[in-house]
Design a protein around this motif. Structure first.
Motif, mmCIF file in Angstrom:
data_model
loop_
_atom_site.group_PDB
_atom_site.id
_atom_site.type_symbol
_atom_site.label_atom_id
_atom_site.label_comp_id
_atom_site.label_asym_id
_atom_site.label_seq_id
_atom_site.Cartn_x
_atom_site.Cartn_y
_atom_site.Cartn_z
ATOM 1 N N SER A 206 34.889 23.221 47.478
ATOM 2 C CA SER A 206 35.962 23.829 46.859
ATOM 3 C C SER A 206 35.277 25.488 47.810
ATOM 4 N N VAL A 207 35.675 26.315 47.316
ATOM 5 C CA VAL A 207 35.216 27.715 48.556
ATOM 6 C C VAL A 207 36.214 28.959 47.844
ATOM 7 N N VAL A 208 34.794 29.646 48.424
ATOM 8 C CA VAL A 208 34.706 31.382 47.830
ATOM 9 C C VAL A 208 35.538 32.356 48.519
ATOM 10 N N TRP A 209 36.319 32.814 48.722
ATOM 11 C CA TRP A 209 36.882 34.234 48.876
ATOM 12 C C TRP A 209 36.443 35.462 48.398
ATOM 13 N N ASN A 210 35.812 35.972 49.006
ATOM 14 C CA ASN A 210 36.009 37.518 47.957
ATOM 15 C C ASN A 210 37.782 38.140 49.021
ATOM 16 N N PRO A 211 38.451 39.082 47.743
ATOM 17 C CA PRO A 211 39.073 39.572 48.788
ATOM 18 C C PRO A 211 38.883 41.374 48.853
ATOM 19 N N ASP A 212 37.480 41.960 49.060
ATOM 20 C CA ASP A 212 37.556 43.186 49.563
ATOM 21 C C ASP A 212 37.380 42.974 51.313
ATOM 22 N N CYS A 213 36.490 41.601 51.444
ATOM 23 C CA CYS A 213 36.214 41.471 53.443
ATOM 24 C C CYS A 213 38.126 41.602 53.880
ATOM 25 N N ASP A 214 37.137 41.589 54.755
ATOM 26 C CA ASP A 214 38.076 42.322 55.485
ATOM 27 C C ASP A 214 38.960 40.973 56.014
#
Length: 228
Positions: A206-214
């Motif tokens: 699983s990969v967690v990604w924050n859309p607010d990051c660059d």
């Protein structure tokens, strides 16, 4: 496991290897399916709590009756000695003593006695059914009750316009269960705890990604793959 709608508990007791019930004599030392012969106080307790109320020919309208037969298989056949069946259940002794006792206006004998521990009945003065089993079926039995969920109801949709009635029929929870939830009490306890672990194939974790990051999503995936 403890039920709240109809307060009772289903409990499995694991005995230490030295205390396990291997022989009929050991089983008879802890449980019985007979009226006591030498203790009037205990006899009154067994008559009050541990007798299956007569059904069948004596009471065809009993709640245990299904398709004309007792769903609990009473009256049980007489058995002169305790034995252990092929599926590891103990069939306790039910001697034909020729004696009967009046319970609820009916005459009953050992065929109507629910298997019990005389000590527990004497100590707690309530219905406590005990069984001896030495196989995995005991685990399957207890978890069947734990995970069967709430009681269900059969409804006929399309004929009722009362939304409140539909909600109550489908989502009703008894007052005791509601209070249990309000006080944040645990509905069940399991020891030791069972933890669900995530299992994945290589390079498919699983990969967690924050859309607010660059970083964009592809960059995150590339970094995770390299790290793995």
């Amino acid at each position: 496991m403890v039920s709240l709608n109809d307060p009772h508990a289903h409990i499995i007791v694991f005995l230490s290897p030295k205390a396990k019930l291997w022989t009929p004599e050991q089983i008879d030392s802890l449980m019985s399916s007979e009226f006591p012969k030498d203790n009037e106080v205990l006899l009154d307790l067994i008559k009050k709590f541990m007798v299956h109320k007569p059904c069948g020919n004596q009471n065809s309208n009993a709640s245990c009756m299904v398709n004309g037969k007792c769903s609990k298989s009473f009256p049980k056949p007489f058995r002169e000695e305790t034995s252990v069946t092929e599926d590891s259940y103990a069939s306790t002794r039910r001697s034909d003593t020729g004696r009967s006792y009046e319970v609820g206006g009916k005459q009953v004998n050992n065929q109507w006695v629910v298997c019990h521990s005389r000590y527990l009945i004497w100590k707690y003065h309530c219905y406590i059914n005990v069984k001896s089993i030495a196989s995995v079926k005991a685990i399957k039995y207890i978890y069947k009750y734990v995970y069967k969920g709430h009681d269900h109801t059969t409804m006929e949709f399309g004929t009722c316009r009362d939304k409140i009635k539909l909600y109550l029929d489908a989502c009703y929870i008894s007052s005791c269960e509601a209070h249990w939830h309000l006080y944040f009490f645990e509905m069940q306890e399991q020891v030791p705890n069972v933890v669900r672990l995530q299992v994945h194939l290589p390079r498919e974790h699983s990969v967690v990604w924050n859309p607010d990051c660059d970083a964009n999503l592809q960059e995150v995936v590339d970094v995770e793959v390299e790290a793995f």
